[in-house]
Design a protein around this motif. Structure first.
Motif, PDB file in Angstrom:
ATOM      1  N   ASN A  95      44.851  75.334  24.598  1.00 52.71           N
ATOM      2  CA  ASN A  95      43.504  75.821  24.898  1.00 52.71           C
ATOM      3  C   ASN A  95      43.581  77.232  25.491  1.00 52.71           C
ATOM      4  N   SER A  96      42.434  77.796  25.825  1.00 54.08           N
ATOM      5  CA  SER A  96      42.411  79.198  26.234  1.00 54.08           C
ATOM      6  C   SER A  96      43.248  79.463  27.486  1.00 54.08           C
ATOM      7  N   SER A  97      43.142  78.599  28.500  1.00 50.50           N
ATOM      8  CA  SER A  97      43.903  78.905  29.723  1.00 50.50           C
ATOM      9  C   SER A  97      45.399  78.788  29.493  1.00 50.50           C
ATOM     10  N   GLU A  98      45.796  77.840  28.643  1.00 47.98           N
ATOM     11  CA  GLU A  98      47.227  77.713  28.343  1.00 47.98           C
ATOM     12  C   GLU A  98      47.735  78.924  27.544  1.00 47.98           C
TER      13      GLU A  98
HETATM   14  C1  LIG Z   1      43.608  73.429  29.234  1.00 52.18           C
HETATM   15  O1  LIG Z   1      44.479  72.335  29.309  1.00 52.18           O
HETATM   16  C2  LIG Z   1      45.075  72.151  30.574  1.00 52.18           C
HETATM   17  C3  LIG Z   1      46.137  71.059  30.449  1.00 52.18           C
HETATM   18  O2  LIG Z   1      45.693  69.998  29.653  1.00 52.18           O
HETATM   19  C4  LIG Z   1      43.978  71.845  31.594  1.00 52.18           C
HETATM   20  O3  LIG Z   1      44.547  71.674  32.885  1.00 52.18           O
HETATM   21  C5  LIG Z   1      42.984  73.009  31.601  1.00 52.18           C
HETATM   22  O4  LIG Z   1      41.908  72.729  32.463  1.00 52.18           O
HETATM   23  C6  LIG Z   1      42.457  73.296  30.205  1.00 52.18           C
HETATM   24  N1  LIG Z   1      41.668  74.524  30.220  1.00 52.18           N
HETATM   25  C7  LIG Z   1      40.504  74.657  29.581  1.00 52.18           C
HETATM   26  C8  LIG Z   1      39.846  76.006  29.670  1.00 52.18           C
HETATM   27  O5  LIG Z   1      39.992  73.744  28.962  1.00 52.18           O
END
Ligand SMILES: *[C@@H]1O[C@H](CO)[C@@H](O)[C@H](O)[C@H]1NC(C)=O
Ligand SMILES: *[C@@H]1O[C@H](CO)[C@@H](O)[C@H](O)[C@H]1NC(C)=O
Length: 248
Positions: free
Chosen positions: A167-170
């Motif tokens: 996902n975006s943050s990863e």
């Molecule tokens: C992305 O995935 C991580 C791990 O599963 C999670 O902690 C995080 O909140 C997610 N970020 C978004 C923007 O959905």
């Protein structure tokens, strides 16, 4: 004699004045100007000829450059074949999307005829990606050259490539580890204006996405329907990112 001395003096001045001097990393725009001046032209011709017969290979060359650089730097290690005792980057499942090896081989072969042992494969991969972008209607850009070829190529290193399920943050975190800002990551992702995605890399968003929703709720409903239709043709079914898969 005097003339040629004068000429080389002017050249040296030019190199100094216009900032052509070698950077701290040893790379320079004119790295091959003395010992293989036609290298760039040979690569461009080879790329153009190959793309004229199969324009979809432009996306493959850009992707190859990215996969090469993201794993242990831009060192050409993506080109190395597996051996009896070592499974190379090339044989990772992430290799499915890599195409155009034969273009790099051809360019290297032509260059070796003119200046053997001078131009690195790493530089050829970088220049071929640049020429592919231009062929596909994108901008032209100059790149510093002088990369050295690496000898390490291990399948486990490709774990460092960003997976399509992130996902975006990863993604921001992963590119951050390579020194890219979020903005640069988004700009790099824009290279997907070329090429296609296979269903296997996005189908997780279309069903059983989480416990409450079958489809990823952040997906536009109509778009999700289009993607589902593509995936009904199987994991290898291809979806373009925009309306022109061959145009940058
Ligand atoms: C992305 O995935 C991580 C791990 O599963 C999670 O902690 C995080 O909140 C997610 N970020 C978004 C923007 O959905
Ligand atoms: C790519 O990886 C797959 C799965 O690891 C392997 O079976 C295939 O031979 C590889 N393809 C190339 C062109 O190396």
């Amino acid at each position: 004699m005097v003339m040629s001395y004068l000429f080389s003096l002017i050249l040296v001045m030019d190199i100094i004045v216009s900032g052509w001097s070698f950077g701290v990393d040893g790379l320079s725009m004119n790295y091959y100007i003395m010992n293989c001046p036609f290298a760039e032209g040979i690569i461009k011709n080879t790329v153009n000829m190959a793309l004229q017969s199969d324009p979809t290979l432009a996306a493959g060359l850009v992707r190859m450059h990215f996969h090469d650089c993201f794993v242990e730097g831009c060192d050409g290690s993506v080109l190395i074949d597996s051996t009896k005792g070592n499974t190379a980057e090339k044989d990772s499942p992430a290799n499915l999307s890599l195409r155009g090896y034969e273009i790099i081989d051809k360019a290297k072969e032509e260059i070796e005829k003119q200046c053997p042992g001078v131009v690195s494969c790493a530089d050829i991969v970088a220049m071929a990606a640049r020429d592919a972008v231009f062929f596909a209607g994108g901008p032209v850009y100059d790149i510093p050259k002088g990369r050295k070829d690496g000898r390490r190529s291990k399948i486990e290193d490709t774990m460092k490539l960003p997976s399509p399920t992130l996902n975006s943050s990863e993604l921001i975190r992963m590119f951050g580890q390579r020194g890219f800002t979020a903005q640069e990551m988004v700009a790099l992702s824009g290279a997907h204006t070329l090429g296609v995605a296979r269903c296997s890399s996005f189908k997780h968003r279309l069903s059983n996405f989480d416990t409450t929703n079958n489809v990823d709720p952040t997906l536009d409903t109509q778009f999700a329907k289009t993607l589902s239709k593509t995936c009904s043709r199987g994991d290898n079914a291809e979806q373009t990112f925009d309306s022109t898969r061959k145009q940058f």
